[in-house]
Scaffold this active site. Structure first.
Site, PDB file in Angstrom:
ATOM      1  N   ASP A  85      -2.049   3.207  11.482  1.00 22.95           N
ATOM      2  CA  ASP A  85      -2.377   2.104  10.579  1.00 22.95           C
ATOM      3  C   ASP A  85      -3.850   1.746  10.767  1.00 22.95           C
ATOM      4  O   ASP A  85      -4.589   2.465  11.442  1.00 22.95           O
ATOM      5  CB  ASP A  85      -1.470   0.894  10.861  1.00 22.95           C
ATOM      6  CG  ASP A  85      -1.858   0.205  12.159  1.00 22.95           C
ATOM      7  OD1 ASP A  85      -2.410   0.879  13.035  1.00 22.95           O
ATOM      8  OD2 ASP A  85      -1.613  -1.006  12.284  1.00 22.95           O
ATOM      9  N   GLU A  98       8.409  -4.388   9.009  1.00 18.95           N
ATOM     10  CA  GLU A  98       7.372  -3.404   8.703  1.00 18.95           C
ATOM     11  C   GLU A  98       6.942  -3.465   7.241  1.00 18.95           C
ATOM     12  O   GLU A  98       5.765  -3.307   6.927  1.00 18.95           O
ATOM     13  CB  GLU A  98       7.851  -1.990   9.045  1.00 18.95           C
ATOM     14  CG  GLU A  98       8.038  -1.747  10.536  1.00 18.95           C
ATOM     15  CD  GLU A  98       6.752  -1.893  11.337  1.00 18.95           C
ATOM     16  OE1 GLU A  98       5.668  -1.895  10.748  1.00 18.95           O
ATOM     17  OE2 GLU A  98       6.845  -2.015  12.572  1.00 18.95           O
ATOM     18  N   TYR A 100       3.565   5.864   7.580  1.00 22.37           N
ATOM     19  CA  TYR A 100       3.459   4.832   8.617  1.00 22.37           C
ATOM     20  C   TYR A 100       4.813   4.197   8.921  1.00 22.37           C
ATOM     21  O   TYR A 100       5.240   4.118  10.083  1.00 22.37           O
ATOM     22  CB  TYR A 100       2.450   3.729   8.222  1.00 22.37           C
ATOM     23  CG  TYR A 100       2.665   2.528   9.090  1.00 22.37           C
ATOM     24  CD1 TYR A 100       2.181   2.520  10.388  1.00 22.37           C
ATOM     25  CD2 TYR A 100       3.471   1.468   8.664  1.00 22.37           C
ATOM     26  CE1 TYR A 100       2.457   1.470  11.243  1.00 22.37           C
ATOM     27  CE2 TYR A 100       3.756   0.408   9.509  1.00 22.37           C
ATOM     28  CZ  TYR A 100       3.238   0.422  10.790  1.00 22.37           C
ATOM     29  OH  TYR A 100       3.538  -0.593  11.636  1.00 22.37           O
ATOM     30  N   ARG A 106      10.344  -8.326  17.841  1.00 26.15           N
ATOM     31  CA  ARG A 106      10.310  -7.598  19.111  1.00 26.15           C
ATOM     32  C   ARG A 106      11.524  -7.910  19.970  1.00 26.15           C
ATOM     33  O   ARG A 106      11.637  -7.430  21.095  1.00 26.15           O
ATOM     34  CB  ARG A 106       9.019  -7.944  19.878  1.00 26.15           C
ATOM     35  CG  ARG A 106       7.811  -7.307  19.219  1.00 26.15           C
ATOM     36  CD  ARG A 106       6.535  -7.512  19.999  1.00 26.15           C
ATOM     37  NE  ARG A 106       5.447  -6.784  19.333  1.00 26.15           N
ATOM     38  CZ  ARG A 106       4.167  -7.087  19.420  1.00 26.15           C
ATOM     39  NH1 ARG A 106       3.789  -8.102  20.170  1.00 26.15           N
ATOM     40  NH2 ARG A 106       3.262  -6.380  18.790  1.00 26.15           N
ATOM     41  N   TYR A 125       1.252  -7.842  -3.326  1.00 22.34           N
ATOM     42  CA  TYR A 125       1.775  -6.463  -3.388  1.00 22.34           C
ATOM     43  C   TYR A 125       3.285  -6.486  -3.659  1.00 22.34           C
ATOM     44  O   TYR A 125       4.094  -6.063  -2.839  1.00 22.34           O
ATOM     45  CB  TYR A 125       1.463  -5.704  -2.104  1.00 22.34           C
ATOM     46  CG  TYR A 125       0.031  -5.254  -1.996  1.00 22.34           C
ATOM     47  CD1 TYR A 125      -0.720  -4.950  -3.125  1.00 22.34           C
ATOM     48  CD2 TYR A 125      -0.575  -5.099  -0.756  1.00 22.34           C
ATOM     49  CE1 TYR A 125      -2.032  -4.534  -3.026  1.00 22.34           C
ATOM     50  CE2 TYR A 125      -1.899  -4.680  -0.642  1.00 22.34           C
ATOM     51  CZ  TYR A 125      -2.614  -4.398  -1.781  1.00 22.34           C
ATOM     52  OH  TYR A 125      -3.914  -3.982  -1.673  1.00 22.34           O
ATOM     53  N   CYS A 168     -14.888   4.851  26.607  1.00 18.76           N
ATOM     54  CA  CYS A 168     -15.007   4.673  25.147  1.00 18.76           C
ATOM     55  C   CYS A 168     -16.368   5.180  24.664  1.00 18.76           C
ATOM     56  O   CYS A 168     -17.417   4.652  25.042  1.00 18.76           O
ATOM     57  CB  CYS A 168     -14.841   3.199  24.783  1.00 18.76           C
ATOM     58  SG  CYS A 168     -15.030   2.869  23.018  1.00 18.76           S
ATOM     59  N   CYS A 196     -12.536  -4.803  28.265  1.00 23.97           N
ATOM     60  CA  CYS A 196     -11.648  -3.769  27.730  1.00 23.97           C
ATOM     61  C   CYS A 196     -11.330  -2.730  28.803  1.00 23.97           C
ATOM     62  O   CYS A 196     -12.237  -2.217  29.459  1.00 23.97           O
ATOM     63  CB  CYS A 196     -12.303  -3.089  26.528  1.00 23.97           C
ATOM     64  SG  CYS A 196     -11.303  -1.748  25.844  1.00 23.97           S
TER      65      CYS A 196
END
Length: 346
Positions: free
Chosen positions: A134, A33, A116, A21, A78, A204, A198
């Site tokens: 995602d 990513e 993505y 960041r 992976y 929500c 929240c």
DNA sequence: AATCCGGGGCC
DNA sequence: GGCCCAGGATT
């Protein structure tokens, strides 16, 4: 207040300080990513650090051998990500003079970059309003809007992508995308989210209908198949062992392992013994066999459960070249093998 | 559309 | 034991 305003405000107050960041350089964003695909930040962070230290630029990564890249990737899983990462680095360095494509469409063509990742890089590096979807985004949107379309259906993928694309702040797509993912990871968590604090709890739908724990909806995947792995750890009198490179399709492509006898059903030790006697590497030669792990090691992958035994095979001499056991740490191996190597301590 | 591809962490 | 994770490629 509209959806994106609440989100970006929450983000400015709650975001974690993370190394990727601090930059908008496409190489570093891309690297982060790829590492973070299907990987939690806690697990991926040390790999991001080691990759940026060893390969500070895309040219450094491009110059490396694939074996070196896989070795650094070892343990993260992976492994096609690592192979595609290296292939794309070479393409960027050699064909594009080190410059990444500067938009979603161009990024999407690169190996290892799908919808993505192309959206993430395009938005973060180039301020393109391409919405990311995602696992976090699926969860946040399915709950807030009360959507029960399965997220792993093609209908769900289209539906949530379109919704995210509607919601994205076109003035600030970079922060919006990172904010909704961070919000999903830290506030709108899979288990036991603290909805009382929240900022979205009034609007929500899932919270108000008490269906938080039922969303998102996901189609069940098939159960993992059992496989039986018997590894042969050869040790010669001159201190050599044998590693083989896994070729072709399947798991752990291009990583190394001990010679393997793999079956779909459990085989008894007597049957196994006959196969070891006939093994190409020691056929007709004297050997001493001992089972290293009394309890079978169960290694769980997404689609396979590997019931594993390590057999130490002492021989006078090997019928192949082999490698000195003190060089075994140079090879990229799956974590199942790596754990054995560490415990066995050659 | 379904399946494959890892490993770690949580309950 | 099941589920989740800053998903993508292949069939």
């Amino acid at each position: 207040m509209i959806f994106s305003e609440i989100l970006i405000r929450w983000y400015s107050n709650n975001k974690r300080a993370l190394p990727w960041r601090q930059t908008k350089a496409p190489y570093y964003i891309w690297l982060s990513e790829i590492i973070l695909q299907q990987t939690q930040i806690k697990q991926g962070l040390p790999y991001y650090t080691s990759f940026t230290e060893k390969f500070p630029s895309v040219f450094d990564l491009a110059k490396a051998d694939e074996e070196e890249v896989l070795k650094l990737w070892q343990g993260l899983g992976y492994y096609s990500r690592a192979r595609n990462l290296h292939a794309t680095a070479k393409y960027i360095a050699e064909e594009l003079k080190g410059k990444f494509p500067n938009n979603y469409k161009g990024l999407l063509k690169l190996k290892g970059i799908g919808d993505y990742t192309a959206s993430a890089i395009a938005s973060i590096c180039f301020d393109e309003a391409a919405a990311v979807v995602d696992g976090n985004v699926y969860r946040v949107l399915s709950r807030y809007f009360g959507i029960d379309t399965p997220i792993n259906s093609s209908k769900g993928a289209k539906e949530f992508k379109a919704l995210a694309q509607e919601l994205i702040d076109k003035k600030n797509p970079a922060d919006f995308n990172q904010a909704i993912m961070e919000f999903g990871a830290m506030q709108c968590k899979p288990q036991n989210p603290d909805c009382n604090i929240c900022p979205y709890n009034k609007g929500c739908i899932a919270f108000n209908k008490k269906t938080i724990n039922n969303l998102p909806v996901k189609i069940k995947s098939a159960k993992a198949k059992k496989k039986y792995f018997n590894f042969l750890v050869f040790i010669s009198e001159e201190g050599k062992t044998v590693l083989e490179k896994r070729e072709g399709k399947g798991i752990w492509q291009n990583l190394y392992q001990f010679p393997l006898i793999e079956t779909n059903k459990n085989i008894d030790d007597h049957t196994l013994m006959k196969q070891i006697k006939e093994h190409d590497l020691i056929k007709g030669m004297p050997f001493e066999l001992s089972l290293y792990n009394k309890d079978v090691v169960v290694h769980k992958l997404s689609h396979q459960h590997l019931y594993t035994k390590f057999w130490v095979v002492n021989v006078n001499k090997l019928l192949v070249e082999g490698i000195p056991t003190n060089q075994i740490h140079n090879y990229a191996v799956p974590i199942l093998i790596g754990n054995f190597i560490e415990a066995f301590n050659f």
